[in-house]
Motif scaffolding. Structure first.
Motif, mmCIF file in Angstrom:
data_model
loop_
_atom_site.group_PDB
_atom_site.id
_atom_site.type_symbol
_atom_site.label_atom_id
_atom_site.label_comp_id
_atom_site.label_asym_id
_atom_site.label_seq_id
_atom_site.Cartn_x
_atom_site.Cartn_y
_atom_site.Cartn_z
ATOM 1 N N PRO A 177 0.812 -1.222 0.000
ATOM 2 C CA PRO A 177 0.000 0.000 0.000
ATOM 3 C C PRO A 177 0.845 1.272 0.000
ATOM 4 N N TRP A 178 1.993 1.263 -0.634
ATOM 5 C CA TRP A 178 2.930 2.378 -0.478
ATOM 6 C C TRP A 178 3.030 3.330 -1.657
ATOM 7 N N SER A 179 2.861 2.818 -2.878
ATOM 8 C CA SER A 179 3.040 3.720 -4.013
ATOM 9 C C SER A 179 2.434 3.153 -5.285
ATOM 10 N N LEU A 180 2.174 4.055 -6.191
ATOM 11 C CA LEU A 180 1.785 3.692 -7.541
ATOM 12 C C LEU A 180 2.241 4.807 -8.461
ATOM 13 N N ALA A 181 2.478 4.449 -9.707
ATOM 14 C CA ALA A 181 2.873 5.425 -10.710
ATOM 15 C C ALA A 181 2.103 5.101 -11.980
ATOM 16 N N PHE A 182 1.670 6.157 -12.649
ATOM 17 C CA PHE A 182 0.892 5.924 -13.862
ATOM 18 C C PHE A 182 1.022 7.084 -14.840
ATOM 19 N N MET A 206 -3.730 16.348 -26.658
ATOM 20 C CA MET A 206 -3.664 16.891 -25.303
ATOM 21 C C MET A 206 -2.447 16.322 -24.583
ATOM 22 N N PRO A 207 -1.922 17.053 -23.599
ATOM 23 C CA PRO A 207 -0.737 16.581 -22.879
ATOM 24 C C PRO A 207 -0.990 15.291 -22.090
ATOM 25 N N THR A 208 0.068 14.497 -21.977
ATOM 26 C CA THR A 208 0.072 13.315 -21.123
ATOM 27 C C THR A 208 1.059 13.598 -20.000
ATOM 28 N N THR A 209 0.681 13.267 -18.781
ATOM 29 C CA THR A 209 1.574 13.477 -17.641
ATOM 30 C C THR A 209 1.915 12.134 -17.009
ATOM 31 N N ARG A 210 2.919 12.150 -16.157
ATOM 32 C CA ARG A 210 3.262 10.979 -15.340
ATOM 33 C C ARG A 210 2.923 11.350 -13.900
ATOM 34 N N ALA A 211 2.208 10.471 -13.236
ATOM 35 C CA ALA A 211 1.825 10.707 -11.847
ATOM 36 C C ALA A 211 2.510 9.689 -10.953
ATOM 37 N N GLN A 212 3.011 10.161 -9.831
ATOM 38 C CA GLN A 212 3.624 9.303 -8.812
ATOM 39 C C GLN A 212 2.879 9.568 -7.511
ATOM 40 N N VAL A 213 2.356 8.506 -6.903
ATOM 41 C CA VAL A 213 1.640 8.613 -5.633
ATOM 42 C C VAL A 213 2.457 7.867 -4.593
ATOM 43 N N THR A 216 1.471 11.968 -1.095
ATOM 44 C CA THR A 216 2.064 12.937 -2.013
ATOM 45 C C THR A 216 1.771 12.489 -3.430
ATOM 46 N N VAL A 217 1.137 13.351 -4.192
ATOM 47 C CA VAL A 217 0.833 13.080 -5.593
ATOM 48 C C VAL A 217 1.642 14.079 -6.419
ATOM 49 N N THR A 218 2.552 13.553 -7.233
ATOM 50 C CA THR A 218 3.403 14.405 -8.061
ATOM 51 C C THR A 218 3.121 14.126 -9.524
ATOM 52 N N SER A 219 2.756 15.164 -10.250
ATOM 53 C CA SER A 219 2.551 15.067 -11.693
ATOM 54 C C SER A 219 3.753 15.683 -12.380
ATOM 55 N N SER A 220 4.310 14.943 -13.350
ATOM 56 C CA SER A 220 5.461 15.424 -14.111
ATOM 57 C C SER A 220 5.042 15.662 -15.556
ATOM 58 N N PHE A 221 5.556 16.742 -16.119
ATOM 59 C CA PHE A 221 5.152 17.175 -17.449
ATOM 60 C C PHE A 221 6.313 17.052 -18.428
ATOM 61 N N GLN A 222 5.991 16.924 -19.710
ATOM 62 C CA GLN A 222 7.022 16.779 -20.737
ATOM 63 C C GLN A 222 7.652 18.112 -21.123
ATOM 64 N N SER A 223 6.944 19.219 -20.894
ATOM 65 C CA SER A 223 7.478 20.530 -21.254
ATOM 66 C C SER A 223 6.825 21.605 -20.393
#
Length: 162
Positions: free
Chosen positions: A86-91, A106-113, A125-132
């Protein structure tokens, strides 16, 4: 309210939202693993989500749509890169057409929970990373910060129900 900080990092092309939740990580994990619970908080309060598919496994996918106040629908999809219950997921997180096909315009992001145990329960902590920088600005202007903050603000009620 659960959200304790929101950080937009222009250099790292990321947006992080941190929430402290009054429940252990295993309970908070259910907010992600159970699509019926996920529907109750994913999306701003005025745009509730409906998950059509939800396979929370590495390589699995989820498809959903959010319904706006006037009945309009915004479709989205996730592809899970990693799942460590129950510690993390990324998508990967993207927009979709009405039929669920990914919308490449439309943009696609990477999310890390990340869920970490704290004395009061769980810090999520939910972090969304962007390509630009342009993609990040586009999504911020579309209301991503307010949307995620409002969505996460609904979690306390779900957790209080048990």
């Amino acid at each position: 309210m659960t959200v304790v900080s929101t950080t937009k990092d222009d250099e790292a092309l990321s947006l992080s939202i941190v929430a402290d939740l009054a429940a252990p990580p295993a309970r908070v994990w259910q907010l992600w693993s159970d699509p019926r619970q996920l529907e109750r908080w994913w999306g701003p309060p005025t745009w509730p989500a409906t998950f059509v598919d939800h396979d929370l496994t590495t390589g699995g996918r989820a498809t959903y749509y959010m319904t706006g106040p006037e009945g309009e629908k915004a479709h989205g999809w996730w592809r899970f890169d990693s799942v460590d219950e129950p510690w993390s997921l990324a998508f990967e997180d993207g927009f979709a057409d009405d039929d669920g096909t990914p919308n490449d315009s439309m943009p696609t992001t990477r999310a890390q929970v990340v869920l970490e145990e704290i004395p009061e329960g769980t810090r999520m902590t939910v972090t969304s990373s962007f390509q630009s920088a342009e993609q990040m600005q586009q999504l911020v202007e579309m209301g991503m910060v307010e949307g995620l903050t409002g969505a996460m603000g609904q979690i306390d009620t779900i957790l209080a129900e048990g």
